[in-house]
Write an enzyme that holds these catalytic residues in place. Structure first.
Site, PDB file in Angstrom:
ATOM      1  N   ARG A 143      66.375  18.584  53.420  1.00 55.92           N
ATOM      2  CA  ARG A 143      67.071  18.877  52.146  1.00 55.92           C
ATOM      3  C   ARG A 143      65.832  20.326  52.722  1.00 55.92           C
ATOM      4  NH1 ARG A 143      67.387  14.835  48.906  1.00 55.92           N
ATOM      5  NH2 ARG A 143      68.968  14.333  48.374  1.00 55.92           N
ATOM      6  N   LYS A 179      64.509  14.847  45.601  1.00 58.33           N
ATOM      7  CA  LYS A 179      65.631  15.242  43.641  1.00 58.33           C
ATOM      8  C   LYS A 179      65.056  14.166  42.570  1.00 58.33           C
ATOM      9  CE  LYS A 179      69.766  17.853  45.626  1.00 58.33           C
ATOM     10  NZ  LYS A 179      71.217  17.212  45.080  1.00 58.33           N
ATOM     11  N   HIS A 233      71.277  22.756  55.391  1.00 60.63           N
ATOM     12  CA  HIS A 233      71.750  22.066  54.946  1.00 60.63           C
ATOM     13  C   HIS A 233      73.574  21.667  55.794  1.00 60.63           C
ATOM     14  CE1 HIS A 233      73.923  19.568  51.588  1.00 60.63           C
ATOM     15  NE2 HIS A 233      75.039  19.657  52.433  1.00 60.63           N
ATOM     16  N   ARG A 252      71.304  18.838  58.293  1.00 59.96           N
ATOM     17  CA  ARG A 252      70.979  17.840  57.761  1.00 59.96           C
ATOM     18  C   ARG A 252      72.130  17.257  57.209  1.00 59.96           C
ATOM     19  NH1 ARG A 252      69.178  15.291  52.862  1.00 59.96           N
ATOM     20  NH2 ARG A 252      70.748  14.903  51.559  1.00 59.96           N
ATOM     21  N   HIS A 273      69.466   9.685  49.136  1.00 59.14           N
ATOM     22  CA  HIS A 273      70.722   9.658  48.456  1.00 59.14           C
ATOM     23  C   HIS A 273      70.970   8.120  47.324  1.00 59.14           C
ATOM     24  CE1 HIS A 273      73.375  11.743  50.632  1.00 59.14           C
ATOM     25  NE2 HIS A 273      73.266  12.434  50.295  1.00 59.14           N
ATOM     26  N   TYR A 324      79.193  11.908  54.736  1.00 53.24           N
ATOM     27  CA  TYR A 324      78.888  12.681  55.561  1.00 53.24           C
ATOM     28  C   TYR A 324      80.054  11.890  56.790  1.00 53.24           C
ATOM     29  CZ  TYR A 324      75.042  15.107  53.585  1.00 53.24           C
ATOM     30  OH  TYR A 324      74.742  16.210  52.684  1.00 53.24           O
TER      31      TYR A 324
END
Length: 300
Positions: free
Chosen positions: A143, A167, A238, A241, A264, A273
Site C-alpha cells: 500500500r 492497517k 494502488h 498493488r 488482507h 483482485y
C-alpha cells in the site's frame, strides 16, 4: 522530419524513439527485399509483421505499435508525395482484448519499470529512487502508506524480505524480488548524497533535501515515471498493488498466499483482485467435475 511532426502531437521522447526504431526496422526489411516505398503492398507488411512475431515473439500490443509507426510514416510520405499509395490503408490487425478497468497487462508494467535511464545526472538520481519505489510496489503489492513508512531496519536484503506494518498496526513479513533488490541497492548508493543517514530508523525514501517523502510526493513521482515511459494511464500506487495481486493470482492460482502478502484479514477482500476467465473456468469444470464429464450414452 516525420518524427518532428509526431513531436508536435505531444508524443513523449520515449515513444518517439520507439517509433523511430520500428520504422528503421521496417526500412531495413524493405532494403533486404529490394522494395522501394512505391512497391510496398499490404502483403509485404503482413510478411514483415509475421517475421517480427517469429523472431521476437511480439505481443499483440507491440505489433499494433509497429503498425502504428509504419502507418504514420507512410501517411507522412504520402502527404509529401514520396509515394502515391499508402498500403497501410488496407491493413488492419485484430485488436487485443482490452484489460479490465483498473488493470495493466504485464508488458505495460514492464515498459514502465524497464524504461531507459535519463541523460541528466539529477534525473538519473531521481529515476534510481523512483524505480526502487515502483519495483517494491509491484514486486510486493505494498500500500502507499506501507511504502511511505518503510524504514531501513525493515529490509532484509540477504533473505529478500520486508517487514511491513499495515492497517491496524498489523505486521507481516513478505518477499521482494531480485529486480527490486537491485533497484534498492542502487538507490541507497545515492541516499547519502541527498543527506540521508543510513540508520535503522531512517525512512527508505527521501527527497533531495533528505526528508521523508510524503504520500502525495510518492503519488506524483509514480505518475511522472509512467508519463516518461510513454504509457497513457493514470498510474498510482494502488494500481500497481492491483497489478501485483492480479498477475500473481493469474500465474499461481494461490489465493491464500496472495492474501497473506497483501495483508488482507478476510479472503473475500483478496477475491476482488481475481479476474475470472469464464471460458477457462468452464473448461476446467467440464474436465474435473464428475457430473460434468461426458460419457457415451448407454443403450436401453
Amino acid at each position: 522530419m516525420w518524427l518532428k511532426e509526431r513531436h508536435i502531437q505531444n508524443q513523449s521522447l520515449h515513444t518517439l524513439q520507439a517509433y523511430a526504431r520500428d520504422v528503421q526496422a521496417f526500412l531495413n526489411f524493405c532494403q533486404q527485399k529490394n522494395l522501394t516505398l512505391n512497391n510496398v503492398e499490404a502483403s509485404d507488411l503482413r510478411e514483415y509483421l509475421a517475421l517480427k512475431v517469429e523472431q521476437q515473439q511480439l505481443a499483440s500490443s507491440s505489433l499494433q505499435r509497429h503498425l502504428s509507426a509504419i502507418r504514420q510514416f507512410m501517411k507522412w510520405a504520402e502527404q509529401g508525395q514520396y509515394l502515391g499509395f499508402n498500403p497501410t490503408d488496407d491493413l488492419q490487425l485484430k485488436r487485443q482484448p482490452r484489460p479490465l478497468p483498473g488493470m495493466l497487462d504485464i508488458e505495460t508494467v514492464q515498459q514502465i519499470l524497464d524504461q531507459p535511464m535519463p541523460e541528466k545526472p539529477l534525473d538519473q538520481q531521481l529515476w534510481l529512487r523512483d524505480k526502487s519505489m515502483l519495483e517494491l510496489l509491484y514486486s510486493s503489492g505494498l500500500r502507499l502508506a506501507e511504502l511511505q513508512s518503510l524504514h531501513i531496519r525493515d529490509i532484509d536484503f540477504k533473505r529478500q524480505l520486508l517487514r511491513i506494518t499495515g492497517k491496524g498496526n498489523k505486521t507481516r513479513v513478505i518477499p521482494f524480488g531480485r529486480k527490486a533488490k537491485e533497484s534498492l541497492l542502487k538507490w541507497l548508493q545515492i541516499y547519502r548524497i541527498w543527506g540521508g543517514e543510513l540508520q535503522p530508523d531512517s525512512p527508505v525514501f527521501i527527497s533531495q533535501k533528505g526528508n521523508a517523502l510524503s504520500p502525495r510526493q510518492i503519488e506524483n513521482r509514480v505518475k511522472v515515471q509512467a508519463q516518461r515511459a510513454g504509457v497513457n494511464v493514470d498510474l498510482h500506487p494502488h494500481l500497481l498493488r492491483h497489478c501485483f495481486a492480479s498477475h500473481m493470482l493469474s500465474n499461481s492460482g494461490d489465493l491464500r498466499a496472495v492474501q497473506e502478502m497483501l495483508g488482507h484479514s478476510n479472503l473475500t477482500t483478496t477475491q476482488i483482485y481475481t479476474h475470472i476467465d469464464f471460458d477457462r473456468l468452464a473448461q476446467v469444470y467440464d474436465q474435473a467435475h464428475p457430473r460434468a464429464q461426458k460419457h457415451p450414452s448407454s443403450k436401453s
